[in-house]
Every structure is written in C-alpha cells, then in structure tokens.
Design an enzyme around this catalytic site. Structure first.
Site, mmCIF file in Angstrom:
data_model
loop_
_atom_site.group_PDB
_atom_site.id
_atom_site.type_symbol
_atom_site.label_atom_id
_atom_site.label_comp_id
_atom_site.label_asym_id
_atom_site.label_seq_id
_atom_site.Cartn_x
_atom_site.Cartn_y
_atom_site.Cartn_z
ATOM 1 N NE ARG A 254 -3.608 -2.446 2.309
ATOM 2 C CZ ARG A 254 -4.636 -2.698 3.099
ATOM 3 N NH1 ARG A 254 -5.016 -1.804 3.989
ATOM 4 N NH2 ARG A 254 -5.298 -3.845 2.988
ATOM 5 N NE ARG A 269 -2.153 4.762 8.306
ATOM 6 C CZ ARG A 269 -3.376 4.247 8.143
ATOM 7 N NH1 ARG A 269 -3.664 3.559 7.065
ATOM 8 N NH2 ARG A 269 -4.301 4.422 9.055
ATOM 9 C CD GLU A 341 -8.843 -0.634 10.090
ATOM 10 O OE1 GLU A 341 -8.708 0.577 9.858
ATOM 11 O OE2 GLU A 341 -9.125 -1.477 9.221
ATOM 12 C CB SER A 344 -11.468 -4.361 8.171
ATOM 13 O OG SER A 344 -12.563 -3.736 7.540
ATOM 14 N NE ARG A 382 -2.855 -1.122 10.954
ATOM 15 C CZ ARG A 382 -3.782 -0.406 10.355
ATOM 16 N NH1 ARG A 382 -5.057 -0.773 10.464
ATOM 17 N NH2 ARG A 382 -3.467 0.657 9.671
#
Length: 414
Positions: A254, A269, A341, A344, A382
């Site tokens: 990403r 991130r 977060e 998801s 994460r």
RNA sequence: GGAGAGAUGGCCGAGUGGUUGAAGGCGCACGCUUGGAAAGCGUGUAUGCGGGCAACUGUAUCGCAGGUUCGAAUCCUGUUCUCUCCGCCA
C-alpha cells in the site's frame, strides 16, 4: 456494480445511498443516458432485424439487385447508429462503475466518528512503551535499513519478532482451517480488470493506494481480497458448493501517501505487511449470517491471543464503494489510550460478483450473482504492535501469549 | 525471449461464408418403465439487453478488438490467454 433494473426502479434510494456514502454521482444523469441508450438500441435492433430478414431472403434464392440495394442502405444506416450507441454504452459503463453498493439498513449514517461500538471485550489498561521503541531496543525491527534498500515505511523484522510473526500467522491459519476455510497462496499482482472489479481504484486515480507495474496491466495487491475475488471470475458455481470458504495468505502493498505522524509510527502503517485473509463466496440469503461468522472468528482469534478490543459498525461515509456493511475490530492501545484498527470484515453482497461475473446456478435453474465477503484473520504488522503493547515486561522482554507458545518452541518469554 | 498449434454452450466436442444459438455426447430436470433403484426410452435444458400480464418475441453473444461482405463461429488484421518445442532460469 448495481443491477440497472434496481436503479431504474429505485432511483431516489440509490441516489440517497450514494450521497450517504459520500459519492458524488448523478442517478438522474445515469438514467438519462440509460434511456437514450435504450432507444438507440431499439433503433439498431430494428435495423438489424430488417437486415437479417433480407439476408435470409437472399440466402437460398438467386442474388437480387433490388434486395442487395436495400441491404446496403440498411448497412449505411447501421454504421451511423452503431458508433453513437457505442459511445453511449461507454458513458453508461463509466457512470455505472461510479455508483457504490447499497448499504444495509443498520449501517450508521455519517463519517468516521459516527461508527457505532457494538461490542467490547477485555480491559482498557493504560501505560506501555511504544512498540517501535521496544522493538528497536531489542534489535527486532530495522526501519532505517528498510528505507535504505527500498524507501521509508519499509522495514526488516529480525530474530524473535520475526519468529513471533510466524507464530501468529501459523496460529491464525490453524484456527481458520479448523473453521472450514481452505488455505491458499495466490498471485501478488492482479490485472486491472480484477482490481477494479474487486473495487480498487484504477491507475488513472492519483489518489490510488496501489502500486502499479510500469508497462504492464498489473497492480501489486493491497490485500489478498483482490485475487480471491477474481478467483471465480466468469464462473457459474453450483448451489451445493456454496458457501466457499477460502483463506489467502499474502503480503499487502500500500502506498499510504501522506500518512505519517504519531499514530502511524512504526509497524502500524507500512507499505508492506503480511496478512491472512478470509474470503467467502456465499448464496445471497446466506451472506448476512456469513458476515457474522467471519466477525465471530476474528473475535475468537483476538480473545485467544488475549488482546482487548471493541467491535464497531462502520458508518456510511467510511464504508467504501463495494461494502454493504463493515465491522472493524479495534484493539485497545495502552500506549495511545484509544482503540486502533486491527481487522476489518465486509459484506460486499453482489457488488463485486456483478463486476466480475461470478454467479450461482440455483436448483431451480435460475442463475444469479453470488455474494462475496472478506475479513482479516490476522494482519501481521499491526498484530505485532498489539502484542508488544500488551505483553511487554518492564525489563524489555516480551511474554508469549499462551496460545502462541506451541508455535515458538514452547518458549514463554522472548 | 524464439517457433508452432489452439481458444465454440455447465463440461467434452463437431462445425471454413447463408434457417448455426450452434450437430453429437456428458451432465442436469421432468416423464415413461420398475416392488424400489440402476439401465433403457422420451421430452426439455445458454446468457445479456429490449418489448409483452403471459405464451412469446426482437437483438446480441462461438477468447477480445477491429476489418471485408447484403450476410461471418467460419475470411483478413491486431491483441490476450492456453498448450507443445527451443532458449533462459529460482
């Protein structure tokens, strides 16, 4: 994409839904193009019908100058209508691609801050050393050399932290296999058709979070969801096969442009992280149940590892185009004293399957689009942040969560 | 990367310019047969879009995009993918 018949019958609903999701599209404009397209299609169909009639008269009998002359006139007329039709179809397709999936009725309206907490598990403890400082002190993570060999936000994991990553992966993998998922490895690049069909933005979108391969019609995957969605593209599945449960493991790439700052420090991130993703192809009437099933599995995984979390029902503005509903699990960060977060899961209903032509043949003989769902089993970088924050000792060592010990040779401290 | 072959319905597989949406087979559905089943026999069985309450009907679709032609699964060009051989290679 949505079903055009649904849009024609419910233009206000679709417009309202798009607005609530934050998409600037005009359903009125779409329907206007659709009408024009339909009437032009009608014209073309009639011209073709005449042509076909003449053609079949010519077929058996002797050549007739009269008929051929007529046919040539039709051919000319068609050659003016067809390009116009093509143009309208392109416009139509472009507009259709911009319309987001319908939301379920229990999705909260509003933006990020309007997501609703629906469940909470574990203690909200406070005070811990930042995961990056902790890891660097143990020489477990090296972002400087990551930046040297690639660019910023790339990293090396070393020694026990890298082993811990493997342990978490293997634990989650065993877990989802027990739940009936089929493990698969997959291509780490997808073609533009698959990427866009799954709902990822095209190369032309400068905001895109994806890396594109120069000179090739390929993008690095931002998630295993992309190739897993494409896995059954253009297929008609049997009703008895469904639901199909897949677990895909891959890196996720990403760009994450502009996301720096305190809360995106370290492993939280990054440009590349490994992830085990659950993916389900289901019958339409099963998908809500499947969504709850994925969420339940995610919760079980984090309860087993022992990380406090809450579950939020993501608000409309944060859903994205393909999702009809999305749950995030956010773990409690004792460093930042807030939820962050971790996983998801989305129910994309028939949005992706319409794009990529993934259908099911019902026992009645009817054929309809399947529903697709995705959900994070574990997102590795994460997960490491969460474990370091919750299992650190003041002497700089790290306790091993009970369920992970067997994957670390029985060690209880790293 | 080079050379050659191929891509047709849920699947296999015919089909080189004109009732071909597409033979035949498999699968599937229904019926007959049977005490029941299998076998056998019969009938049916693609999808998108439009029109119609419906029966039905118009049109498009034989990898994809163009072209030739009154007419293309069939001829021409480009392109993608697959297979075989050669080269390279973890």
């Amino acid at each position: 994409m949505l079903d055009i018949r649904f849009i024609r019958e419910n233009p206000e609903l679709v417009q309202e839904n798009a607005k609530n999701k934050g998409y600037d599209v005009s359903i009125a404009q779409l329907l206007e193009i659709d009408d024009k397209k339909k009437s032009l299609q009608q014209q073309a169909d009639e011209l073709r019908e005449k042509r076909n009639t003449i053609s079949s008269q010519l077929k058996g009998g002797k050549p007739s100058d009269e008929l051929i002359r007529e046919a040539k006139i039709l051919k000319d007329e068609l050659s003016t209508v067809e390009p116009k039709l093509k143009e309208l179809e392109d416009q139509y397709g472009g507009l259709m691609a911009q319309i987001p999936n319908m939301m379920q009725s229990d999705v909260p309206l509003g933006g990020e801050e309007d997501s609703v907490e629906i469940k909470k598990w574990g203690e909200q403890n406070n005070g811990a050393i930042d995961h990056l400082d902790f890891a660097i002190a143990r020489d477990w993570a090296d972002f400087e050399r990551g930046a040297k060999v690639a660019s910023s936000k790339f990293y090396f994991l070393k020694g026990d932290l890298a082993l811990l990553e493997n342990a978490i992966t293997q634990f989650a993998l065993d877990f989802v296999i027990k739940k009936g998922f089929t493990y698969m490895t997959l291509p780490h690049m997808v073609s533009s058709r698959i990427a866009q069909g799954a709902g990822f933005s095209p190369r032309s979108d400068i905001e895109s979070n994806e890396y594109f391969i120069d000179g090739e019609d390929l993008a690095l995957i931002g998630t295993a969801e992309a190739p897993l969605t494409g896995y059954h593209a253009d297929e008609i599945l049997d009703e008895e096969q469904l639901p199909l449960l897949y677990a895909g493991y891959s890196p996720s790439y990403r760009k994450e442009a502009g996301t720096y700052g305190k809360f995106n420090r370290g492993l939280f991130r990054v440009h590349q992280f490994n992830k085990l993703e659950m993916y389900i192809f289901s019958l339409p009437e099963q998908s809500i149940e499947m969504h709850e099933k994925i969420l339940a599995i995610e919760e079980e995984i984090w309860q087993a590892i022992g990380i406090p979390y809450h579950v939020i029902n993501i608000a409309a503005g944060d859903l994205g185009a393909p999702a009809s509903k999305k749950y995030d699990i956010e773990y409690w960060s004792p460093v930042d004293s807030k939820y962050r977060e971790l996983t998801s899961t989305s129910n994309c209903t028939d949005f992706q399957s319409r794009n990529l032509n993934i259908r099911v043949r019902r026992s009645s003989g009817a054929i309809e689009p399947v529903h697709t769902l995705n959900g994070t089993a574990v997102s590795l970088a994460r997960s490491l942040v969460a474990v370091i924050e919750h299992y650190q000792n003041s002497d700089g060592t790290l306790r091993v969560p009970e369920v992970l010990k067997q994957y670390l040779g029985g060690r209880d401290t790293l």
